[in-house]
Design a protein around this motif. Structure first.
Motif, PDB file in Angstrom:
ATOM      1  N   ASN A 119       1.038  -0.930   0.078  1.00  0.00           N
ATOM      2  CA  ASN A 119       0.168   0.093   0.056  1.00  0.00           C
ATOM      3  C   ASN A 119       0.692   1.253  -0.120  1.00  0.00           C
ATOM      4  N   VAL A 120       0.574   2.103  -0.909  1.00  0.00           N
ATOM      5  CA  VAL A 120       1.223   3.332  -0.872  1.00  0.00           C
ATOM      6  C   VAL A 120       0.173   4.691  -0.647  1.00  0.00           C
ATOM      7  N   ASN A 121       0.359   5.617   0.075  1.00  0.00           N
ATOM      8  CA  ASN A 121      -0.388   6.817   0.458  1.00  0.00           C
ATOM      9  C   ASN A 121       0.670   8.016   0.413  1.00  0.00           C
ATOM     10  N   TRP A 122       0.355   9.069  -0.295  1.00  0.00           N
ATOM     11  CA  TRP A 122       1.145  10.055  -0.402  1.00  0.00           C
ATOM     12  C   TRP A 122       0.316  11.467  -0.340  1.00  0.00           C
ATOM     13  N   ASP A 123       0.510  12.195   0.493  1.00  0.00           N
ATOM     14  CA  ASP A 123      -0.120  13.317   0.640  1.00  0.00           C
ATOM     15  C   ASP A 123       0.605  14.459  -0.234  1.00  0.00           C
ATOM     16  N   PHE A 124       0.317  14.412  -1.708  1.00  0.00           N
ATOM     17  CA  PHE A 124       1.355  15.100  -2.622  1.00  0.00           C
ATOM     18  C   PHE A 124       1.014  16.562  -2.596  1.00  0.00           C
ATOM     19  N   PHE A 125      -0.169  16.969  -2.179  1.00  0.00           N
ATOM     20  CA  PHE A 125      -0.367  18.553  -2.288  1.00  0.00           C
ATOM     21  C   PHE A 125      -1.257  18.923  -0.801  1.00  0.00           C
ATOM     22  N   SER A 126      -0.792  19.799  -0.016  1.00  0.00           N
ATOM     23  CA  SER A 126      -1.632  20.301   1.237  1.00  0.00           C
ATOM     24  C   SER A 126      -1.422  21.637   1.416  1.00  0.00           C
ATOM     25  N   PHE A 127      -1.272  22.371   0.288  1.00  0.00           N
ATOM     26  CA  PHE A 127      -1.219  23.842   0.496  1.00  0.00           C
ATOM     27  C   PHE A 127       0.112  24.335   1.438  1.00  0.00           C
ATOM     28  N   THR A 295      -6.429  18.389   1.998  1.00  0.00           N
ATOM     29  CA  THR A 295      -5.211  17.845   1.818  1.00  0.00           C
ATOM     30  C   THR A 295      -5.569  16.772   0.607  1.00  0.00           C
ATOM     31  N   PHE A 296      -4.632  16.775  -0.595  1.00  0.00           N
ATOM     32  CA  PHE A 296      -4.780  15.746  -1.627  1.00  0.00           C
ATOM     33  C   PHE A 296      -3.894  14.662  -1.442  1.00  0.00           C
ATOM     34  N   GLY A 338      -5.833   5.572  -6.948  1.00  0.00           N
ATOM     35  CA  GLY A 338      -6.830   6.745  -6.834  1.00  0.00           C
ATOM     36  C   GLY A 338      -6.217   7.860  -6.082  1.00  0.00           C
ATOM     37  N   VAL A 339      -7.129   8.940  -6.304  1.00  0.00           N
ATOM     38  CA  VAL A 339      -6.857  10.318  -5.617  1.00  0.00           C
ATOM     39  C   VAL A 339      -7.989  10.540  -4.764  1.00  0.00           C
ATOM     40  N   ALA A 340      -7.488  11.075  -3.501  1.00  0.00           N
ATOM     41  CA  ALA A 340      -8.520  11.478  -2.597  1.00  0.00           C
ATOM     42  C   ALA A 340      -8.242  12.851  -2.137  1.00  0.00           C
ATOM     43  N   VAL A 341      -9.413  13.496  -1.727  1.00  0.00           N
ATOM     44  CA  VAL A 341      -9.082  14.814  -1.047  1.00  0.00           C
ATOM     45  C   VAL A 341      -9.706  14.736   0.180  1.00  0.00           C
TER      46      VAL A 341
END
Length: 467
Positions: A119-127, A295-296, A338-341
């Motif tokens: 499993n990979v999770n990455w908060d790639f954009f969070s302002f 957070t994206f 997937g992409v989540a916000v």
């Protein structure tokens, strides 16, 4: 009684000689050596150094938080696969996920199964949340660096001040010892003249009183020396002991009586520390402000699954195996991208007050900074005045000592020849003792005044490099 007093005086003189001999066998502890020992041993400085190391280590950890989370999981199980149609709530994740056909009756057929997941999770954009957190920790490191520097500077001032205090205390102890010797000499002369009927008996009582007073003063001076020795040993981080110090601070005037610093006053270690407190608070407020944004997240899953149950187990309940190898060998694979916000829409209301609170804290640190800045500037003005006054006293002290010594010798000669009374002589004795004390103090006060200026300007070099 007189013999007892004479023995006590003789014992006091022997103590002075013994201490002088012990000091003569010791290595002189220079002020620069004392400063180095103190900076290496003092507990508070060690603690602040470790605090700085901890902040640097946490900064490295904070930088790695921007990396994606990569989780690898593997499980191998043995159990039944009875399924049932209906709702299921897994309380805090404590539920068994047994996947199988919904059979009409309970079935106890059991086999092995396995699940392998990456499993990979990455908060790639969070302002800018991750960057702001790094900035916060960077400012914490800067704060702890400045805290260590200002503590080292303050400790250098403390050690130098205690060093000078001990040095003058040792000189005052010597002066009181000399005064005790003179009082004892007077006592001998008085006793001899009283025995021969040349002076009234009351002179003997006055002489005894002077000796007792000199002994008390000498004992108190020795106590002060011991206290200052103990204080210096604490600052050096070593066991209490008798120190032999550099006598330059009581024998030589500084080459530059009013040295000028080349450092910018705004770079005073204490002001730098308070500025770094403001910096940490401001960065913390900026970091809190990012919490009001979403957070994206980018995520991906790849899994392999093995089972000891065949695909037709729903119609043939004997179509399974209890073999471990067959059950844990993956035969089905799945992936998911997937992409989540994620955004808590009430966060902006909470964050607003967090930021506001942090801004007020920054303002409080700024108030403290302004106060310290004003105190240091006032201290600098006072130090300049103190230098001028101490130099004036330094030039007057030798004149006082010479005049007092001449008066003492004159009164002593007159008294021995019956031409002066004991009151006049004891007054001369007191005046000489006071003059010698003033001489010991005045030059030390010049160095103390320069040290005060060093503390106010933040430049310890104008003191330590001035001899």
């Amino acid at each position: 009684m007189l013999n007892t007093i004479s023995k006590q005086a003789f014992t006091g003189v022997l103590c002075i000689l013994f201490i002088g001999r012990a000091w003569g066998q010791q290595k002189i502890l220079s002020l620069k050596d004392a400063e180095q020992i103190a900076l290496s041993n003092y507990g508070t400085i060690k603690a602040k150094g470790n605090q700085l190391n901890a902040s640097k280590a946490y900064l490295n950890e904070t930088r790695t938080e921007a990396l994606p989370d990569v989780n690898i999981s593997a499980q191998q199980d043995y159990g039944t696969v009875n399924g049932q149609n209906g709702p299921l709530f897994g309380y805090k994740g404590l539920a068994v996920a047994s996947a199988g056909p919904a059979l009409p009756n309970q079935n106890w057929a059991a086999g092995f199964g396995a699940l392998y997941v990456t499993n990979v999770n990455w908060d790639f954009f969070s302002f800018g949340k991750a960057k702001e957190k790094i900035k916060v920790q960077n400012s914490v490191v800067t704060r702890d660096e400045n805290d260590l520097v200002q503590e080292q500077f303050q400790h250098q001032i403390r050690v130098a001040s205690t060093y000078l205090n001990l040095l003058v205390a040792q000189q005052l102890s010597k002066a009181e010892g000399d005064n005790l010797t003179r009082a004892t000499d007077l006592q001998k002369v008085v006793i001899a003249r009283v025995k021969n009927g040349l002076n009234p008996g009351v002179d003997s009582s006055l002489a005894n009183a002077e000796v007792s007073n000199a002994k008390i003063a000498f004992t108190n001076a020795q106590q002060t020396v011991q206290e200052q020795c103990n204080q210096l040993a604490q600052f050096l981080g070593i066991q209490p002991q008798n120190f032999l110090l550099d006598s330059a601070f009581i024998t030589k005037a500084p080459p530059k009586p009013d040295p000028q610093t080349t450092l910018n006053f705004d770079n005073h270690p204490e002001l730098n520390y308070y500025r770094s407190l403001i910096g940490v608070s401001d960065e913390q407020a900026n970091y809190y402000n990012t919490f009001k944004y979403p957070t994206f997240t980018l995520f991906g899953i790849y899994q392999g699954r093995g089972s000891g149950f065949s695909s037709n187990f729903g119609v043939n309940q004997s179509a399974y195996t209890s073999s471990y190898g067959s059950g844990v060998d993956p035969t089905r694979y799945n992936y998911l991208l997937g992409v989540a916000v994620i955004w808590n829409i009430t966060n902006p209301f909470r964050v607003r007050y967090q930021v506001q609170s942090q801004r007020f804290l920054s303002a409080a640190y700024k108030n403290q900074y302004d106060l310290v800045d004003q105190q240091l500037r006032d201290q600098l003005v006072l130090a300049e005045t103190r230098i001028n006054n101490s130099l004036k006293n330094y030039h007057e002290a030798p004149v006082e000592v010479k005049a007092a010594n001449d008066a003492y010798n004159q009164k002593f000669a007159l008294y021995k020849n019956g031409l002066a009374n004991i009151v006049d002589f004891t007054q001369a004795l007191y005046t000489l003792n006071r003059a010698e004390v003033d001489l010991d103090i005045t030059l030390n006060n010049v160095w103390q005044a320069i040290l005060s200026k060093a503390a106010a300007t933040g430049d310890f070099g104008i003191f330590i490099n001035n001899f």
